[in-house]
Write a protein that holds these residues in place. Structure first.
Motif, short mmCIF file in Angstrom:
data_model
loop_
_atom_site.label_atom_id
_atom_site.label_comp_id
_atom_site.label_asym_id
_atom_site.label_seq_id
_atom_site.Cartn_x
_atom_site.Cartn_y
_atom_site.Cartn_z
N THR A 1 48.71 46.19 37.16
CA THR A 1 47.82 46.81 38.15
C THR A 1 47.72 48.32 37.97
O THR A 1 46.83 48.95 38.54
CB THR A 1 48.29 46.51 39.58
OG1 THR A 1 49.60 47.06 39.79
CG2 THR A 1 48.33 45.01 39.84
N ALA B 1 37.44 48.39 39.57
CA ALA B 1 38.30 47.80 40.60
C ALA B 1 37.83 48.14 42.01
O ALA B 1 37.80 47.27 42.90
CB ALA B 1 39.74 48.25 40.40
N LEU C 1 39.19 40.72 37.69
CA LEU C 1 39.98 41.82 37.16
C LEU C 1 41.21 41.23 36.48
O LEU C 1 42.09 40.70 37.17
CB LEU C 1 40.41 42.77 38.28
CG LEU C 1 39.30 43.51 39.05
CD1 LEU C 1 39.92 44.36 40.16
CD2 LEU C 1 38.45 44.36 38.12
N ASP D 1 39.23 46.68 33.98
CA ASP D 1 40.25 46.90 35.02
C ASP D 1 40.24 48.34 35.53
O ASP D 1 41.03 48.69 36.39
CB ASP D 1 41.65 46.60 34.47
CG ASP D 1 41.90 45.11 34.32
OD1 ASP D 1 41.37 44.33 35.12
OD2 ASP D 1 42.64 44.73 33.38
N MET E 1 44.34 49.93 37.03
CA MET E 1 43.27 50.13 38.01
C MET E 1 43.27 51.53 38.60
O MET E 1 42.30 51.93 39.25
CB MET E 1 43.39 49.09 39.14
CG MET E 1 43.28 47.66 38.67
SD MET E 1 43.16 46.46 40.02
CE MET E 1 44.70 46.73 40.89
N TRP F 1 44.10 47.85 48.57
CA TRP F 1 43.69 48.41 47.29
C TRP F 1 42.59 49.44 47.47
O TRP F 1 42.60 50.50 46.83
CB TRP F 1 43.21 47.30 46.35
CG TRP F 1 44.30 46.49 45.72
CD1 TRP F 1 44.54 45.15 45.88
CD2 TRP F 1 45.32 46.96 44.84
NE1 TRP F 1 45.63 44.76 45.15
CE2 TRP F 1 46.14 45.85 44.49
CE3 TRP F 1 45.62 48.21 44.29
CZ2 TRP F 1 47.23 45.96 43.64
CZ3 TRP F 1 46.73 48.31 43.44
CH2 TRP F 1 47.51 47.20 43.12
#
Length: 378
Positions: free
Chosen positions: A76, A122, A153, A117, A79, A172
């Motif tokens: 992650t 994102a 993603l 990504d 992102m 997010w």
């Protein structure tokens, strides 16, 4: 160093980035906390409660959530940066501007990109989870290229189903809105500050870590609530009628310009020490600290707007299920009320006259309603 940016309007500056190797630390929890503090100052208690209900928690508890998710799911981290192909650097952007070659926006390259990504993929990806398509009908077509949001993603592939919910998607969005306002996260690997060494009163580090970590851990006090509310009032007028996904691109371009004009170029104008490090004196430190604080306030103002827009989409979803009319950004409820009252002032008397006529009274009955029969012969 690239000079002369001051003559270049921010909306003409754009950057396209390339693959990044080892990524630097996350935007600090102190910075995320300040962004949230600004945003919550602008939300009414009722709206804040609705946001917390979606989050299934308190928005003020999210400051360290990025760090927690990165430790748990390292994929992650991609992102929190923006990368796209072909790579576009500050110097090349100046040359193309001078030769009138057009511009490339800071945007998502879509499913075909190896960078799907990236931050600018994102952020709209998570936002679209909350969108009710009919609500966007009133908005005009976008004036700039906003890219294609990917269908998935890959960075989220390791996450379990419990991590792929509305509550997590809104988290997010909140975190990425902060990252969007760290300009160096939008530049190429050649110009994101990770390769520029600086020396300051607190030690030596890369320019990226200085701006992303050192400054955000030494944030000046936030401006007054009155100032923040004024900023928000202006922002609401400027954002009205523009699709949020287009605003994300505009904000990214603006922040990229800040990265080149005021951070990279500003530091590279400083003197170097014997080790080749740029020396950040007190004056430059204070200038960059002020810029950092302003970006945090700007991020908070824009986050408040995004959260309010998401709440409107949620209301629209509920209204659609109940068969009620949709919200329009063009008119407020007060404007609609005024329109309805104006129509009623014309239609209701006309209907009364019609019904009176139909009741058999004819013209005499209608004149009697207005006290006009005393001059007529019986």
């Amino acid at each position: 160093p690239v000079h002369g940016y001051g003559r270049w309007p921010p909306d003409k500056i754009f950057f396209v980035a390339f693959l990044l190797p080892g990524l630097a630390a996350a935007f600090t929890k102190e910075a995320h906390a300040q962004v949230v503090t600004v945003a919550t100052k602008l939300l009414s208690p009722a709206k804040l409660a609705r946001v917390n209900k979606i989050l299934q928690g308190d928005i003020h508890d999210l400051a360290s959530w990025e760090e927690e998710m990165t430790r748990k799911y390292p994929t992650t981290e991609r992102m929190h940066w923006h990368r796209q192909v072909p790579s576009w650097e500050c110097a090349k952007a100046v040359r193309d501007r001078d030769h009138d070659r057009g511009s490339v926006t800071v945007t998502c390259s879509g499913d075909a990109s190896v960078h799907k990504d990236s931050l600018m993929c994102a952020l709209p990806y998570f936002f679209e989870h909350f969108v009710h398509a009919a609500r966007l009908d009133d908005f005009p077509e976008t004036k700039i290229a906003i890219g294609k949001v990917p269908d998935r993603l890959p960075a989220l592939d390791p996450l379990t189903s419990v991590e792929l919910t509305s509550a997590k998607y809104l988290r997010w969005i909140i975190i990425l809105m902060g990252d969007l306002h760290q300009p160096l996260r939008l530049l190429s690997t050649q110009e994101d500050g990770t390769r520029i060494k600086v020396k300051h009163s607190k030690g030596s580090t890369t320019l990226f870590d200085f701006f992303d970590d050192v400054l955000t851990k030494n944030i000046a006090p936030l401006p007054t609530d009155s100032y923040i509310r004024t900023r928000y009032s202006i922002a609401q007028k400027n954002f009205a009628g523009i699709r949020p996904t287009e605003l994300f691109v505009r904000w990214a371009e603006e922040n990229s310009a800040q990265g080149c004009m005021h951070i990279i170029d500003g530091v590279q104008r400083a003197e170097k020490d014997s080790e080749g490090q740029y020396v950040i004196d007190k004056m430059l430190f204070d200038e960059l600290a002020l810029l950092s604080r302003d970006l945090i306030v700007t991020a908070g103002v824009r986050l408040a707007w995004v959260l309010e827009d998401i709440l409107e989409h949620r209301k629209h979803h509920a209204a659609h299920k109940e068969g009620r009319g949709k919200y329009s950004y063009k008119k407020t409820w007060k404007q609609n009320l005024a329109t309805n009252l104006g129509l009623a002032a014309i239609i209701v008397p006309a209907l009364l006259l019609f019904f009176k006529w139909q009741d058999g009274g004819g013209a005499t009955a209608i004149l009697r309603m207005f006290g006009g029969t005393k001059h007529l012969k019986s």
